[in-house]
Motif scaffolding. Structure first.
Motif, mmCIF file in Angstrom:
data_model
loop_
_atom_site.group_PDB
_atom_site.id
_atom_site.type_symbol
_atom_site.label_atom_id
_atom_site.label_comp_id
_atom_site.label_asym_id
_atom_site.label_seq_id
_atom_site.Cartn_x
_atom_site.Cartn_y
_atom_site.Cartn_z
ATOM 1 N N CYS A 46 6.410 -8.888 -1.466
ATOM 2 C CA CYS A 46 5.515 -9.534 -2.424
ATOM 3 C C CYS A 46 5.337 -11.009 -2.097
ATOM 4 C CB CYS A 46 6.069 -9.373 -3.847
ATOM 5 S SG CYS A 46 6.022 -7.681 -4.441
ATOM 6 N N TYR A 100 1.628 -0.895 -11.192
ATOM 7 C CA TYR A 100 3.080 -0.831 -10.965
ATOM 8 C C TYR A 100 3.510 0.552 -10.474
ATOM 9 C CZ TYR A 100 3.912 -5.465 -12.832
ATOM 10 O OH TYR A 100 3.927 -6.833 -13.001
ATOM 11 N N CYS A 126 7.101 -7.197 -9.949
ATOM 12 C CA CYS A 126 6.720 -6.550 -8.694
ATOM 13 C C CYS A 126 7.950 -6.342 -7.808
ATOM 14 C CB CYS A 126 5.677 -7.397 -7.961
ATOM 15 S SG CYS A 126 5.270 -6.833 -6.291
ATOM 16 N N VAL A 134 3.091 0.332 -6.811
ATOM 17 C CA VAL A 134 4.180 -0.421 -6.202
ATOM 18 C C VAL A 134 5.413 0.459 -6.017
ATOM 19 C CG1 VAL A 134 5.762 -2.362 -6.471
ATOM 20 C CG2 VAL A 134 3.366 -2.633 -7.099
ATOM 21 N N LEU A 142 -1.149 -9.218 -8.495
ATOM 22 C CA LEU A 142 -0.106 -9.653 -9.423
ATOM 23 C C LEU A 142 0.168 -11.146 -9.280
ATOM 24 C CD1 LEU A 142 2.336 -6.615 -9.125
ATOM 25 C CD2 LEU A 142 0.697 -7.111 -10.939
ATOM 26 N N GLY A 153 0.219 -7.067 -4.363
ATOM 27 C CA GLY A 153 0.907 -8.335 -4.555
ATOM 28 C C GLY A 153 -0.054 -9.479 -4.834
#
Length: 456
Positions: free
Chosen positions: A263, A289, A417, A292, A406, A403
């Motif tokens: 990230c 998410y 993250c 992720v 976010l 990333g």
């Protein structure tokens, strides 16, 4: 002076993940020697997750004793441990001991743990140190961090690790050689240079990183700041995305533990920060998410554990290319994401599905081991290598872009993250370890002697 600092920052970033990346690309040669054989990658995924105790300790020190932890001292220590571990690995990587009645690669596992500890801890110490420099140098640092995966892959390609050929041999029946039985076995050709030399090269790269850090740490803080970006401003505007959060709370980003480096690299890949945080619905954030967790579960835990089973049945050359090119694909995909950004959740969802499709093919071939589809054909070798290449490349692109999204939302979103990255990686590793080592779901075999039924 500015060019020198750029070079030092790049060399410093080289030491971030070079050791672990080097282990992965060298596996095609190592698995032929160590007793764990094809199960070795599943052990490595768990060891790397255990090494997250390093970032955890750094986090606790920042929380419990603010300002007491001196990052330059920590960096000197971990880089020195990295150099020493690489040197020890060159001498003891193939030494085994008997544990619970079975031969185990104890020395390799212990040294690998310390190498993983170095690389995981670098994720939460290197970047805060680089925040003391102007944002332009942080961009250069990320270039060096990308090279920590690219260079070992290129060196492994030059080494030609583990390439093998099939040799026929006869076995005499009793005392009569005329009735001997012919059998085929695998004979591994010597690489262009040995595993020991490869690990010494890793130690040399760690030494370069240590020397670069020493020079950076001794630079006077009054040197002329660079006014020139190595990457266009629209690509790497990292000052607002990195500098302020880290300065306010130097331990905050460690909550994501080792894989937060992914990230962190993504922060530097973002475009110019918007004036206000972008709005996402609860469902969109849940989807982000989920991506992720899922992407890191697949790339850091599930698929690496079975790479030997999916690639090695096609021969050591296919396994070698799969491991080396996948290592190169990661930094290449991150670089592409820096210049060609698409933040559409629909597009990222399609990319995730595409990468999952390639991963599913790899997993299916691992489950069919030692007789996967197109085994023994050139087409099969090409398909499995390309599948691993596109699996790593597509999902690495998704990691970067998620990333970036976010990063533009908030610093706390990046902390979550990092936590989501760790959850996905841990779940993937712990799930696959018993499936590979306890339950006989994946079977190994010799490329030359295994007789597979015709599927066509």
């Amino acid at each position: 002076m500015a060019l020198l600092v750029h070079l030092l920052a790049c060399a410093f970033g080289l030491g971030s993940w070079v050791a672990v990346n080097g282990l992965w690309v060298e596996l095609p040669l190592i698995v032929n020697t160590l007793p764990e054989g094809w199960d070795l990658p599943s052990y490595l995924t768990v060891i790397i997750q255990l090494a997250n105790v390093g970032p955890l300790l750094v986090t606790l020190m920042h929380k419990l004793c603010p300002g007491r932890l001196k990052e330059p001292v920590v960096i000197y220590c971990i880089l020195s441990v990295g150099v020493l571990s690489c040197v020890l690995l060159a001498f003891f990587w193939d030494k085994t001991t008997v544990v619970a009645g079975a031969t185990r690669s104890t020395a390799f596992f212990v040294i690998t743990f310390f190498l993983s500890l170095v690389d995981c801890t670098s994720s939460v110490t290197f970047l805060p140190f680089m925040m003391q420099l102007p944002a332009n140098y942080i961009t250069t640092y990320f270039i060096g961090e990308g090279l920590s995966g690219f260079i070992p892959g290129v060196v492994a390609l030059a080494q030609s690790v583990g390439i093998a050929k099939c040799v026929n041999s006869s076995q005499s029946a009793g005392n009569h050689t005329d009735g001997g039985l012919w059998s085929s076995h695998t004979e591994y050709l010597p690489p262009n240079f040995s595993t020991e030399v490869f690990f010494v090269l890793l130690a040399a790269m760690m030494c370069v990183s240590l020397a670069a850090f020493g020079a950076l740490n001794r630079l006077p803080r009054t040197y002329e700041l660079s006014t020139e970006n190595l990457v266009p401003d629209g690509v790497a505007s990292v000052r607002s995305g990195l500098g302020n959060p880290g300065a306010e709370n130097p331990g905050a980003e460690t909550e994501g533990a080792a894989e937060v480096v992914e990230c962190q690299r993504e922060w530097a890949a973002g475009s110019e920060p918007p004036s206000a945080s972008p709005k996402h619905s609860v469902y969109q954030l849940t989807f982000i998410y989920f991506m992720v967790v899922w992407v890191n579960c697949a790339t850091n835990g599930v698929l690496p554990s079975v790479q030997t089973y999916s690639s090695k049945p096609y021969g050591n050359l296919a396994y070698h290319l799969s491991a080396a090119l996948a290592s190169v694909a990661n930094p290449v995909a991150c670089t592409i994401a820096m210049f060609f950004q698409n933040r559409s959740l629909v597009f990222l969802g399609v990319m995730t599905a595409l990468g999952t499709g390639f991963g599913s093919y790899n997993m299916a071939m691992a489950a069919m081991s030692p007789c996967p589809l197109l085994q023994g054909s050139v087409a099969g070798e090409i398909v499995i290598v390309l599948s691993w290449l596109f699996f790593t490349g597509t999902l690495s692109y998704v990691k970067v872009m998620v990333g970036v999204i976010l990063r533009d939302r908030s610093h706390s979103a990046l902390v979550w993250c990092g936590a989501a990255v760790q959850v996905g990686s841990l779940v993937g590793s712990l799930t696959m370890f018993p499936l590979v080592n306890v339950y006989p779901l994946f079977k190994s075999g010799d490329f030359c002697s295994t007789r597979c039924p015709s599927r066509w």
